[in-house]
Structures are given as C-alpha cells and as structure tokens.
Motif scaffolding. Structure first.
Motif, PDB file in Angstrom:
ATOM      1  N   THR A  93      12.496  -6.678 101.253  1.00 15.71           N
ATOM      2  CA  THR A  93      11.163  -6.342 100.743  1.00 15.71           C
ATOM      3  C   THR A  93      11.094  -6.741  99.280  1.00 15.71           C
ATOM      4  O   THR A  93      12.035  -6.509  98.527  1.00 15.71           O
ATOM      5  CB  THR A  93      10.904  -4.831 100.888  1.00 15.71           C
ATOM      6  OG1 THR A  93      11.055  -4.470 102.263  1.00 15.71           O
ATOM      7  CG2 THR A  93       9.513  -4.457 100.428  1.00 15.71           C
ATOM      8  N   LEU A 117       8.403 -14.045  98.338  1.00 13.92           N
ATOM      9  CA  LEU A 117       8.094 -13.632  99.709  1.00 13.92           C
ATOM     10  C   LEU A 117       8.965 -14.399 100.706  1.00 13.92           C
ATOM     11  O   LEU A 117       9.498 -13.808 101.648  1.00 13.92           O
ATOM     12  CB  LEU A 117       6.611 -13.840 100.006  1.00 13.92           C
ATOM     13  CG  LEU A 117       6.125 -13.422 101.394  1.00 13.92           C
ATOM     14  CD1 LEU A 117       6.444 -11.959 101.683  1.00 13.92           C
ATOM     15  CD2 LEU A 117       4.626 -13.689 101.528  1.00 13.92           C
ATOM     16  N   HIS A 141      -2.305 -10.437 104.679  1.00 18.94           N
ATOM     17  CA  HIS A 141      -1.309 -11.391 105.171  1.00 18.94           C
ATOM     18  C   HIS A 141      -0.416 -10.713 106.203  1.00 18.94           C
ATOM     19  O   HIS A 141      -0.104  -9.526 106.075  1.00 18.94           O
ATOM     20  CB  HIS A 141      -0.466 -11.895 103.985  1.00 18.94           C
ATOM     21  CG  HIS A 141       0.372 -13.067 104.306  1.00 18.94           C
ATOM     22  ND1 HIS A 141       1.587 -12.958 104.923  1.00 18.94           N
ATOM     23  CD2 HIS A 141       0.161 -14.385 104.105  1.00 18.94           C
ATOM     24  CE1 HIS A 141       2.104 -14.159 105.087  1.00 18.94           C
ATOM     25  NE2 HIS A 141       1.259 -15.050 104.596  1.00 18.94           N
ATOM     26  N   LEU A 193       3.640 -20.476 102.993  1.00 14.37           N
ATOM     27  CA  LEU A 193       3.101 -19.134 102.740  1.00 14.37           C
ATOM     28  C   LEU A 193       1.995 -19.163 101.691  1.00 14.37           C
ATOM     29  O   LEU A 193       1.020 -18.422 101.788  1.00 14.37           O
ATOM     30  CB  LEU A 193       4.219 -18.194 102.277  1.00 14.37           C
ATOM     31  CG  LEU A 193       5.238 -17.795 103.331  1.00 14.37           C
ATOM     32  CD1 LEU A 193       6.462 -17.179 102.665  1.00 14.37           C
ATOM     33  CD2 LEU A 193       4.624 -16.845 104.344  1.00 14.37           C
ATOM     34  N   ASP A 244      15.458 -10.701 105.342  1.00 15.36           N
ATOM     35  CA  ASP A 244      15.011  -9.430 105.901  1.00 15.36           C
ATOM     36  C   ASP A 244      14.991  -8.347 104.821  1.00 15.36           C
ATOM     37  O   ASP A 244      15.656  -7.312 104.922  1.00 15.36           O
ATOM     38  CB  ASP A 244      15.901  -9.012 107.067  1.00 15.36           C
ATOM     39  CG  ASP A 244      15.274  -7.863 107.850  1.00 15.36           C
ATOM     40  OD1 ASP A 244      14.033  -7.719 107.819  1.00 15.36           O
ATOM     41  OD2 ASP A 244      16.028  -7.089 108.465  1.00 15.36           O
ATOM     42  N   ILE A 283      11.551 -12.799 103.466  1.00 17.53           N
ATOM     43  CA  ILE A 283      11.504 -13.098 104.898  1.00 17.53           C
ATOM     44  C   ILE A 283      12.862 -13.616 105.364  1.00 17.53           C
ATOM     45  O   ILE A 283      13.404 -13.143 106.363  1.00 17.53           O
ATOM     46  CB  ILE A 283      10.386 -14.116 105.198  1.00 17.53           C
ATOM     47  CG1 ILE A 283       9.011 -13.471 104.962  1.00 17.53           C
ATOM     48  CG2 ILE A 283      10.502 -14.645 106.626  1.00 17.53           C
ATOM     49  CD1 ILE A 283       7.860 -14.451 104.933  1.00 17.53           C
ATOM     50  N   CYS A 302       5.185 -17.082  95.964  1.00 19.80           N
ATOM     51  CA  CYS A 302       5.583 -17.072  97.371  1.00 19.80           C
ATOM     52  C   CYS A 302       7.063 -17.390  97.566  1.00 19.80           C
ATOM     53  O   CYS A 302       7.603 -17.151  98.651  1.00 19.80           O
ATOM     54  CB  CYS A 302       4.694 -18.010  98.175  1.00 19.80           C
ATOM     55  SG  CYS A 302       3.022 -17.308  98.387  1.00 19.80           S
ATOM     56  N   GLU A 349       2.652 -10.771 106.524  1.00 18.23           N
ATOM     57  CA  GLU A 349       3.895 -10.303 105.900  1.00 18.23           C
ATOM     58  C   GLU A 349       3.648  -9.278 104.786  1.00 18.23           C
ATOM     59  O   GLU A 349       4.531  -9.003 103.983  1.00 18.23           O
ATOM     60  CB  GLU A 349       4.687 -11.496 105.344  1.00 18.23           C
ATOM     61  CG  GLU A 349       5.129 -12.480 106.384  1.00 18.23           C
ATOM     62  CD  GLU A 349       6.200 -11.948 107.325  1.00 18.23           C
ATOM     63  OE1 GLU A 349       6.832 -10.918 107.017  1.00 18.23           O
ATOM     64  OE2 GLU A 349       6.421 -12.580 108.382  1.00 18.23           O
ATOM     65  N   ARG A 350       2.463  -8.687 104.750  1.00 11.70           N
ATOM     66  CA  ARG A 350       2.093  -7.753 103.666  1.00 11.70           C
ATOM     67  C   ARG A 350       3.057  -6.569 103.516  1.00 11.70           C
ATOM     68  O   ARG A 350       3.246  -6.056 102.435  1.00 11.70           O
ATOM     69  CB  ARG A 350       0.677  -7.247 103.842  1.00 11.70           C
ATOM     70  CG  ARG A 350       0.491  -6.350 105.055  1.00 11.70           C
ATOM     71  CD  ARG A 350      -0.961  -5.930 105.257  1.00 11.70           C
ATOM     72  NE  ARG A 350      -1.159  -5.366 106.557  1.00 11.70           N
ATOM     73  CZ  ARG A 350      -1.460  -6.067 107.654  1.00 11.70           C
ATOM     74  NH1 ARG A 350      -1.588  -7.377 107.582  1.00 11.70           N
ATOM     75  NH2 ARG A 350      -1.627  -5.472 108.795  1.00 11.70           N
ATOM     76  N   ARG A 363       6.119  -6.647 103.564  1.00 14.88           N
ATOM     77  CA  ARG A 363       7.326  -7.072 102.859  1.00 14.88           C
ATOM     78  C   ARG A 363       7.143  -7.035 101.345  1.00 14.88           C
ATOM     79  O   ARG A 363       8.059  -7.399 100.606  1.00 14.88           O
ATOM     80  CB  ARG A 363       7.705  -8.500 103.258  1.00 14.88           C
ATOM     81  CG  ARG A 363       8.224  -8.591 104.654  1.00 14.88           C
ATOM     82  CD  ARG A 363       9.023  -9.859 104.830  1.00 14.88           C
ATOM     83  NE  ARG A 363       9.477  -9.991 106.184  1.00 14.88           N
ATOM     84  CZ  ARG A 363      10.627  -9.508 106.620  1.00 14.88           C
ATOM     85  NH1 ARG A 363      11.432  -8.847 105.814  1.00 14.88           N
ATOM     86  NH2 ARG A 363      10.982  -9.680 107.887  1.00 14.88           N
TER      87      ARG A 363
END
Length: 136
Positions: free
Chosen positions: A111, A102, A126, A88, A109, A106, A99, A128-129, A131
C-alpha cells in the motif's frame, strides 16, 4: 503489512512541515518500507529547492538524503516499474512519476502511504484506489 513510501512522506521525516509528526510515527511503526528508486531523486530535488531558498543548508541536505536512504528497506529499480506506471497514469490522468509508487505497490502487494491528497483524490475511482492511503 508492506508499505511503499512516496516522497511527500519521506520529506516530512527530514523537514519541518505540516504532518511531520504523523510521518515520523508512521516511520517508527513500520519496518518494511519500500520505494521506487525515483524517491531519492524527488527528495533530493525538493531539498535542493529548499537550499536555493535559504531554508536548508547543503550539508544538512546531504545528511537528510542519507537518512531517507537508510529508512527504506528496499528500492525497486524504476525501469521495472515504468511500463506499468505509464499504463496506470493514463487512467487517472496523473503523472507517471506518481504512478511509479502505485506500480511499485501493485508489484509488491503493498500500500502506498502518501501526503499528496491530490493523488488520493485522483485515484478515488481507480480500481487500485485501496492501495493508496493518505498520511493524515
């Protein structure tokens, strides 16, 4: 909703600085807080800097670390997150340290809640923004 808390938010729970009230409201409103184990290292290092500058007493720092550790429901071992965090970090050109949060989100699941606006800005394009959310 499950939340990953980063050190920028956790510090605001225990140190008088801008955004403290928002961080404390967030803490009181959300019970399922998780974080990579690295959170404690980051918080401890920030407190050590404050102790060195005479802004925080050592014993108060120990108590503050215990409070942060108690507030987090579950710590995820960093070794489980490092490969994904490394991958990431190459995309938004951000640190592996940031990261980790992050990757944790992920994997679980969740934020990320952060007060680090640079992180939010870097992840704006990104995939995954969504999140990552800014505290303020």
């Amino acid at each position: 909703m499950r939340w990953v808390v980063d050190a920028s938010v956790a510090l605001k729970w225990i140190v008088m600085e801008d955004g403290r009230e928002e961080a404390r409201r967030f803490l009181l409103a959300n019970g399922e807080l998780i974080a990579p184990e690295f959170l404690m290292v980051e918080v401890a290092n920030a407190l050590r800097t404050k102790v060195a500058r005479g802004q925080f007493a050592v014993q108060k720092g120990v108590s503050a670390l215990e409070a942060v550790q108690t507030a987090i429901v579950s710590f995820v071992p960093d070794r489980q997150l490092v490969p994904e965090a490394f991958s990431l970090a190459s995309r938004p050109q951000h640190s592996v340290y940031d990261c980790l949060y992050l990757a944790c989100a992920i994997r679980h699941d969740a934020t990320v809640m952060t007060a680090d606006t640079r992180l939010v800005d870097k992840l704006a394009s990104h995939p995954e923004r969504d999140r990552v959310r800014a505290l303020s």
